[in-house]
Design a protein around this motif. Sequence first.
Motif, mmCIF file in Angstrom:
data_model
loop_
_atom_site.group_PDB
_atom_site.id
_atom_site.type_symbol
_atom_site.label_atom_id
_atom_site.label_comp_id
_atom_site.label_asym_id
_atom_site.label_seq_id
_atom_site.Cartn_x
_atom_site.Cartn_y
_atom_site.Cartn_z
ATOM 1 N N UNK A 527 29.127 29.351 47.949
ATOM 2 C CA UNK A 527 28.591 30.676 47.611
ATOM 3 C C UNK A 527 28.662 30.935 46.112
ATOM 4 N N UNK A 528 29.616 30.299 45.422
ATOM 5 C CA UNK A 528 29.833 30.608 44.010
ATOM 6 C C UNK A 528 28.673 30.178 43.126
ATOM 7 N N UNK A 529 27.824 29.276 43.582
ATOM 8 C CA UNK A 529 26.631 28.921 42.820
ATOM 9 C C UNK A 529 25.709 30.130 42.641
ATOM 10 N N UNK A 530 25.659 31.005 43.660
ATOM 11 C CA UNK A 530 24.609 32.022 43.727
ATOM 12 C C UNK A 530 25.120 33.454 43.599
ATOM 13 N N UNK A 531 26.292 33.729 44.193
ATOM 14 C CA UNK A 531 26.796 35.102 44.284
ATOM 15 C C UNK A 531 28.175 35.153 43.628
ATOM 16 N N UNK A 532 28.284 35.764 42.449
ATOM 17 C CA UNK A 532 29.568 35.725 41.748
ATOM 18 C C UNK A 532 30.648 36.609 42.353
ATOM 19 N N UNK A 533 30.251 37.704 43.018
ATOM 20 C CA UNK A 533 31.254 38.614 43.579
ATOM 21 C C UNK A 533 31.164 38.559 45.106
ATOM 22 N N UNK A 534 32.258 38.175 45.750
ATOM 23 C CA UNK A 534 32.290 38.067 47.210
ATOM 24 C C UNK A 534 33.737 38.141 47.668
ATOM 25 N N UNK A 535 33.926 38.284 48.972
ATOM 26 C CA UNK A 535 35.285 38.417 49.472
ATOM 27 C C UNK A 535 35.476 37.757 50.822
ATOM 28 N N UNK A 536 36.726 37.588 51.207
ATOM 29 C CA UNK A 536 37.075 37.048 52.516
ATOM 30 C C UNK A 536 38.486 37.501 52.874
ATOM 31 N N UNK A 537 38.892 37.179 54.094
ATOM 32 C CA UNK A 537 40.220 37.561 54.556
ATOM 33 C C UNK A 537 41.237 36.460 54.341
ATOM 34 N N UNK A 538 42.524 36.826 54.383
ATOM 35 C CA UNK A 538 43.571 35.825 54.212
ATOM 36 C C UNK A 538 44.721 36.066 55.185
ATOM 37 N N UNK A 567 41.974 30.786 50.531
ATOM 38 C CA UNK A 567 41.212 32.014 50.774
ATOM 39 C C UNK A 567 40.879 32.777 49.501
ATOM 40 N N UNK A 568 41.519 32.481 48.396
ATOM 41 C CA UNK A 568 41.388 33.295 47.190
ATOM 42 C C UNK A 568 39.933 33.419 46.752
ATOM 43 N N UNK A 569 39.516 34.661 46.502
ATOM 44 C CA UNK A 569 38.142 34.986 46.142
ATOM 45 C C UNK A 569 38.190 36.253 45.291
ATOM 46 N N UNK A 570 37.073 36.647 44.668
ATOM 47 C CA UNK A 570 37.112 37.858 43.834
ATOM 48 C C UNK A 570 37.646 39.089 44.546
ATOM 49 N N UNK A 571 37.358 39.217 45.843
ATOM 50 C CA UNK A 571 37.919 40.303 46.640
ATOM 51 C C UNK A 571 38.643 39.678 47.829
ATOM 52 N N UNK A 572 39.915 39.955 47.966
ATOM 53 C CA UNK A 572 40.742 39.294 48.977
ATOM 54 C C UNK A 572 41.338 40.330 49.916
#
Length: 701
Positions: A527-538, A567-572
């Motif tokens: 996803x990081x190729x296309x969408x810089x801001x995203x999130x997931x659960x941990x 899991x680390x992402x811009x929004x966690x």
Amino acid sequence: MSTLRLLTAIIIMLTSLSAFAQGTPGEMQARDQWVAARFGGGTVALPISFTLGGAPSTTLLKTWKLERGERKLDRDRTEITVTCTDPASGLSVRCVAVQYRDYPAIEWTPYFKNTGSATTPIIADIQALDAKFERATPGEFVLDHAKGSPAQPSSYEPRSTVLGKKERKLKLATFGGRSSNSTMPYWKLDWDKAGAVFAVGWPGQWAATFESVGDSALRICAGQQQTHFKLEPAEEVRSPLIAVLFWQGDQFRGHNLWRAWMLAHNVPRFDGALPPTQFIACSSHQFNEMLGATEANQKQMIDRYVAERLPIRYWWMDAGWYVNNGTWKNVGTWEVDRKRFPNGLRAITDHGRSKGVKSIVWFEPERVTTDSWIFKNHLEWCFDQDKIPVELRTPPKDPSPPSGYHGSGHLFNFGDPEAWKWMVNHIDRMITEEGIDFYRQDFNMDPLPFWQANDASDRQGITEIRYVTGFLAYWDELRRRHPTMPLDACASGGRRNDIETLRRGLPLLRDDYLFEPVSQQAHTYGISYWIPYHGTGTRFVAAFVPPGESSKGPAAEVVDPYLFRSHMAPSLIACWDVRRENNDYEALRRLTAQFEKVAPAYLGDYYPLTTYSLSKDVWMAWQFDQPEKGEGVVQVFRREGSAYETARFKLHGLKAAANYVVENIDGGSETWTGTELMESGLPVAIVKQSAALVFAYKRVK
């Protein structure tokens, strides 16, 4: 320092940032030449196509009246409007383009309006993008694209197709009417260290074709998949937005220039600011979504996070807080269940804000089930699933339908002005009365069969257009009424992540396939190729404590950094049962502090350092670099089956002559030159299988 010297220093600093992050003169020139050829005055060469009464637009537009206008929108954007009008039928085709001053980007949206007094002939096969892209010399084109988000380990899988000598044509399309369900609506075209990145902005059903023309050109067509309709007098419709960004350089330049443009001009700002990287928490996995939630246990969860000094920014209340029949999937009564929440959600949201924690609340206004207020009182606002012909129902080849609720229910008609007005006012009232800080919208069904079933033979595509237009207007109105309130764009995870949607909302849950570490590494990679801001659960352990188990419970389980770092992402999103007082909170505080330290780098340039893989016997690594700060982060994962204990990873984007302090955030640091890190590589040793290391680096004098 004098005022003049200070101002000069600031200007130099801003100029250097601008020059790096934005377009080069060559890239800007390539964009300008392309725009002049298609949106300039004189001959009509708009990058769109359609037929009118069976005749192709390439022939028709030559005889139509042409008007061109231009106006400056702001410091960085100029709007160009080209309008072509048919003197016979009165059909007006208006192409509204926006050209960017700071990036080599151009976007446009076509509009079709009947300015005549009679119904138009059939307008069909509308392509919002129809243009050729040519190489200077004969050769192949490389198209980078990606799988969508069908809730699988391979969601966002990077894909590449070589078009030219052997493969001459490629077709891509989304599935079921959600824009990133099976295929992402983003592509990067490479023709010998130069090219363009494309996006389709359409939260509906789109399709695209890429076809070789001769030995040195590629024709790209993209738009709404099905259009075959007439327009009544004064009626107007729109087509998908198309964005194109030109780039020149190495294999990473196109993606990173795209990421920078997305952050500068597309990722939504709330109260004037970009969303921060963040750590948030929810209780869905402890309370069967919100079916087992009460005012007391929601307050308890907030208090426990605060007591353990876990720095959550938002408390997330997901599906099931509303009146329902015992299942969260029963939607369409958008009122708080006063049996479980006698004081409304306001008691919880106020309590959270008093502790410095804001609220996120889940809605799904587009789906309506039979045991709901909307269905019983305003069925005329809904598309009835029972009226969908068998041939239009979701076919079994759907990549991965969410179990139990995919296609279940009726579709609320956002194209109906009366229904739209009621929903806007009702949700606006709830946001205000319940003190909701962050609006989360989900969408757990495929709308395409509903749209198709409600189109007449001479109006195919109109229902979808009205719906899409209404959906976007709904979010725009919520944002107008609540300018500081962020919106979350969810559709069974990441199944509606087109650029029009993401200009309004943030994808806080990028995919519904969660927690398993290898898949989460792969999701971030793709996803990081296309969408810089995203999130997931941990999670921090492999399994949850069963609901109802005592907070004293069994012995505390060991916190797994490999799982957390995967899991680390811009929004966690922390999906933790903090009622258990014997969790290893010291380890959790350490991991969250480390996350907050490095997370801002996720909004920098992205460099994958290994190939993409879901195999369990490999290493995976990537780098996020903030060149303007001289800082970045490298994450390295050794999976459980890998036989290798050491590796080297060549970094990118550094200054060759500069020194960099590279810190293992678990302890220890070394200093390397940029040349050493880029040419010899960062040496990494991981003895343990299924382990992850994080390195933060900083340029020093």
